[in-house]
Design a protein around this motif. Structure first.
Motif, short mmCIF file in Angstrom:
data_model
loop_
_atom_site.label_atom_id
_atom_site.label_comp_id
_atom_site.label_asym_id
_atom_site.label_seq_id
_atom_site.Cartn_x
_atom_site.Cartn_y
_atom_site.Cartn_z
N VAL A 170 11.12 -6.37 -5.49
CA VAL A 170 11.23 -5.98 -6.90
C VAL A 170 10.70 -7.13 -7.74
CG1 VAL A 170 12.79 -5.39 -8.79
CG2 VAL A 170 13.20 -4.48 -6.49
N ASN A 191 10.79 -8.39 -11.33
CA ASN A 191 11.51 -8.20 -12.60
C ASN A 191 10.73 -8.85 -13.73
OD1 ASN A 191 13.37 -8.18 -14.75
ND2 ASN A 191 15.09 -8.16 -13.32
N ARG A 192 10.38 -8.07 -14.74
CA ARG A 192 9.61 -8.58 -15.88
C ARG A 192 10.44 -8.64 -17.17
NH1 ARG A 192 4.16 -8.09 -14.33
NH2 ARG A 192 4.13 -8.23 -12.05
N SER A 220 10.70 -3.46 -14.60
CA SER A 220 10.50 -4.04 -13.26
C SER A 220 9.66 -3.10 -12.42
CB SER A 220 11.85 -4.32 -12.58
OG SER A 220 12.63 -3.14 -12.49
N ASN A 265 12.71 0.57 -15.21
CA ASN A 265 13.29 -0.41 -14.29
C ASN A 265 13.37 0.20 -12.90
OD1 ASN A 265 13.93 -2.76 -15.92
ND2 ASN A 265 15.40 -1.47 -16.99
N SER A 307 14.05 -0.36 -8.75
CA SER A 307 14.89 -1.26 -7.95
C SER A 307 15.22 -0.60 -6.61
CB SER A 307 16.19 -1.60 -8.70
OG SER A 307 16.95 -0.42 -8.94
N SER A 353 14.16 2.04 -19.21
CA SER A 353 14.37 0.68 -19.72
C SER A 353 15.35 0.70 -20.88
CB SER A 353 13.04 0.08 -20.18
OG SER A 353 13.23 -1.21 -20.72
#
Length: 284
Positions: A219, A221-222, A226, A247, A249, A267
């Motif tokens: 993953v 994550n930004r 993500s 997001n 995951s 998000s």
């Protein structure tokens, strides 16, 4: 109806007499509990130290054949790895840590040949990058990845980091360090090095089960979104699966290593406690 006669006694009559009788019985029961329970506790008292020292197992893991199992056993705050083998599965202590130093053990996994166990010891940093040090040791503490033989012996440190993931060939261990993906040879023949460079912070390392073409899912994550990324040891680029502003995951490989399932959530800029959260169906 409730009234008092000339003697001062309370007399209950009328249609509410049954309810009142139940209330009186409930009050009497409560008074009895308040009297008996403290006396029982006084006879069987225990201390906070006894509670904190209670032994307990955690992190049970099995080998691929199911012939060996390993777990973390904490006794009086001292954590060690135990193993058991078929057919009798009698547990025996593998590591020999002796201090209650607050350093947890986790991420146990067997090597493909089931002769070694890889694990992580120590906890991650807080928001300021500080590692926990309950004993205030002058040399500080570390979070590191170790390997130990199932037949016994001293553990050998592979690298400082967390979340070890052994590749299906059994020769290299991918792990996380400062949000980046690193790799180290299991036999210690090479120095640890970054596996690849990418934006964001990585987590949730998952190898496919195909030893002919090992692929590592992770993953990325930004912050407010993500991605699910895939990197192959024999490939020179990273692929992102269906990247979006959501997001993504929890990647999970199919048994044959050809498909990948993961969770996708919309998000959210801010998550308040005790409020509804939107969810979405898994994507694959």
């Amino acid at each position: 109806m409730i009234f008092s006669d000339y003697t001062g006694s309370v007399v209950v009559t009328g249609r509410h007499s049954c309810i009142c009788a139940h209330v009186i019985a409930l009050i009497a029961a409560c008074l009895l509990v308040m009297t008996v329970v403290p006396a029982a506790l006084a006879q069987h008292s225990f201390t906070i130290e006894q509670i904190l020292s209670a032994p307990h197992p955690s992190g049970l893991r099995t080998s691929s054949s199911g012939q060996r199992v390993a777990w973390v056993y904490s006794a009086e705050g001292v954590r060690n790895i135990w193993v058991a083998e078929a057919p009798d599965f009698m547990g025996r202590q593998l590591t020999t840590y002796t201090e209650d130093d607050g350093q947890t053990i986790g991420s146990l996994s067997f090597t493909p040949d089931e002769h070694h166990i890889i694990y992580r010891r120590g906890d991650g940093p807080n928001g300021k990058g500080e590692l926990p040090n309950p004993l205030n040791l002058s040399e500080g503490t570390i979070q590191a990845i170790y390997v130990i033989a199932v037949d016994g012996g001293e553990p050998r440190k592979l690298a400082e980091g967390s979340s070890p993931a052994l590749d299906p060939r059994g020769g290299q261990v991918a792990y996380l360090k400062s949000g980046k993906v690193w790799i180290v040879a299991l036999d210690g023949s090479e120095e640890p090095k970054p596996l690849f460079k990418s934006r964001g912070r990585a987590n949730s390392l998952r190898w496919s089960g195909n030893a002919d073409r090992p692929l590592l899912a992770f993953v990325s994550n930004r912050g407010d979104h993500s991605y699910i990324g895939i990197h192959g040891i024999d490939e020179g680029a990273i692929r992102y699966l269906s990247p979006s502003v959501d997001n993504d995951s929890n990647p999970v490989w199919s048994p044959d290593g050809t498909r990948l399932a993961f969770m996708r959530r919309p998000s959210e800029q801010r998550v308040l406690p005790f409020t509804p959260r939107l969810e979405a169906l898994p994507w694959s």
